[in-house]
Write a protein that holds these residues in place. Structure first.
Motif, PDB file in Angstrom:
ATOM      1  N   TRP A  34      -1.268   4.447   2.971  1.00 16.49           N
ATOM      2  CA  TRP A  34      -1.371   3.036   3.351  1.00 16.49           C
ATOM      3  C   TRP A  34      -2.539   2.348   2.664  1.00 16.49           C
ATOM      4  O   TRP A  34      -2.444   1.181   2.285  1.00 16.49           O
ATOM      5  N   ALA A  35      -3.650   3.055   2.477  1.00 13.14           N
ATOM      6  CA  ALA A  35      -4.835   2.450   1.866  1.00 13.14           C
ATOM      7  C   ALA A  35      -4.539   1.890   0.482  1.00 13.14           C
ATOM      8  O   ALA A  35      -5.146   0.905   0.050  1.00 13.14           O
ATOM      9  N   GLY A  36      -3.580   2.482  -0.217  1.00 11.36           N
ATOM     10  CA  GLY A  36      -3.205   1.990  -1.535  1.00 11.36           C
ATOM     11  C   GLY A  36      -2.250   0.808  -1.496  1.00 11.36           C
ATOM     12  O   GLY A  36      -1.940   0.222  -2.539  1.00 11.36           O
ATOM     13  N   HIS A  37      -1.785   0.440  -0.306  1.00  6.13           N
ATOM     14  CA  HIS A  37      -0.820  -0.666  -0.168  1.00  6.13           C
ATOM     15  C   HIS A  37      -1.269  -1.682   0.879  1.00  6.13           C
ATOM     16  O   HIS A  37      -0.475  -2.517   1.315  1.00  6.13           O
ATOM     17  N   ARG A  38      -2.524  -1.663   1.285  1.00  3.06           N
ATOM     18  CA  ARG A  38      -2.960  -2.425   2.451  1.00  3.06           C
ATOM     19  C   ARG A  38      -2.903  -3.933   2.257  1.00  3.06           C
ATOM     20  O   ARG A  38      -3.021  -4.694   3.232  1.00  3.06           O
ATOM     21  N   GLU A  39      -2.735  -4.407   1.020  1.00  2.00           N
ATOM     22  CA  GLU A  39      -2.582  -5.847   0.810  1.00  2.00           C
ATOM     23  C   GLU A  39      -1.153  -6.312   1.061  1.00  2.00           C
ATOM     24  O   GLU A  39      -0.884  -7.517   1.121  1.00  2.00           O
ATOM     25  N   ARG A  40      -0.237  -5.374   1.198  1.00  2.00           N
ATOM     26  CA  ARG A  40       1.156  -5.734   1.482  1.00  2.00           C
ATOM     27  C   ARG A  40       1.332  -6.077   2.969  1.00  2.00           C
ATOM     28  O   ARG A  40       0.491  -5.756   3.801  1.00  2.00           O
TER      29      ARG A  40
END
Length: 271
Positions: A34-40
């Protein structure tokens, strides 16, 4: 990435409800992804106990569930649910439980199941009912018996949840009715592939499991799905091109007293 994971974990909120099959234990397995996609935008078609959303704390989220009483409770948390103003006794007592359950079902019968009183009753029944189950009969009435807890903790102050949930959109209905965008991050935790299907009217059949898996496989953005690791569930997700892992999940609720770890599937695509 490690700093982002620590930042998310430190801000997490505990789920307000007890929940059969709750996924609080799974959050550490999801944090790095999730940390790699948290702007989604985070999308959960099966909000359930909301352990994953409150563990990941996305800035934006679209949360859905087919259970109208659960959704009503979360919407009241968005507004600021006041249990004292609702006038509901929170005592862990068999007679009070029976009275509150009867009152909750009366509100459902009268078409008043989305009031503040009904939300407060739903919370009380969840905290004090048997094993934290959420079960309704064919007529749509709550039928979970009184629990066996010596002591029950009930939250009096829901303000931390109000501040967080006010940022999110919460909807009620079938997962296919949710307005998902191509770049959304989807986490789906449907009802388990088991015989019990009385979580909400209509249940969740094997046809629904297949319908969901195909819908998730068609999503161009990142997807994570969890379920009980039955042979047919594993085969279904593998055949649809998911990267499938099997994890040992703590069995917190069991009708026969078995507390051995359960086998849980974690399926991923486009992450």
């Amino acid at each position: 990435m490690a700093v982002a994971v620590e930042e998310i974990a430190s801000a997490a909120l505990s789920p307000p409800l007890k929940w059969a099959g709750g996924k609080r234990w799974l959050v550490p397995h999801l944090l790095e992804t999730w940390a790699g996609h948290r702007e989604r935008r985070h999308v959960e078609p099966f909000a359930g106990g909301m352990a994953v959303t409150l563990g990941l704390l996305p800035r934006r989220a679209l949360l859905g569930d087919v259970n109208p009483h659960l959704i009503s409770f979360y919407r009241w948390l968005q507004r600021g649910l006041d249990l004292r103003a609702a006038g509901v006794s929170l005592k862990n007592d068999r007679a009070i439980y029976a009275h509150n359950r009867a009152r909750f079902n009366e509100l459902i019968r009268k078409g008043e199941g989305e009031t503040a009183e009904a939300a407060a009753l739903f919370y009380y029944l969840n905290r004090t009912g048997y094993n934290g189950l959420c079960r309704f009969n064919a007529r749509g009435f709550f039928n979970v018996p009184f629990g066996r807890y010596k002591h029950v903790e009930c939250t009096k102050d829901f303000l931390p949840y109000r501040a967080t949930l006010s940022r999110y959109e919460i909807v009620q209905g079938d997962f296919e009715a949710i307005d998902i965008r191509d770049d959304d991050f989807i986490y789906a935790d449907p009802p388990y592939d088991v015989e019990f299907t009385s979580y909400a009217a209509g249940g969740f059949t094997w046809a629904d499991q297949r319908r969901l898996a195909k819908r998730l496989a068609a999503h161009p953005g990142p997807v994570i799905a969890s379920n009980q690791a039955t042979k047919r569930v594993l085969r279904l997700y593998r055949e649809l091109g998911f990267d499938v892992k099997i994890l040992d999940a703590p069995r917190r609720i069991s009708c026969d007293g078995n507390r051995d770890d359960a086998r849980e599937m974690l399926a991923m695509r486009n992450v």
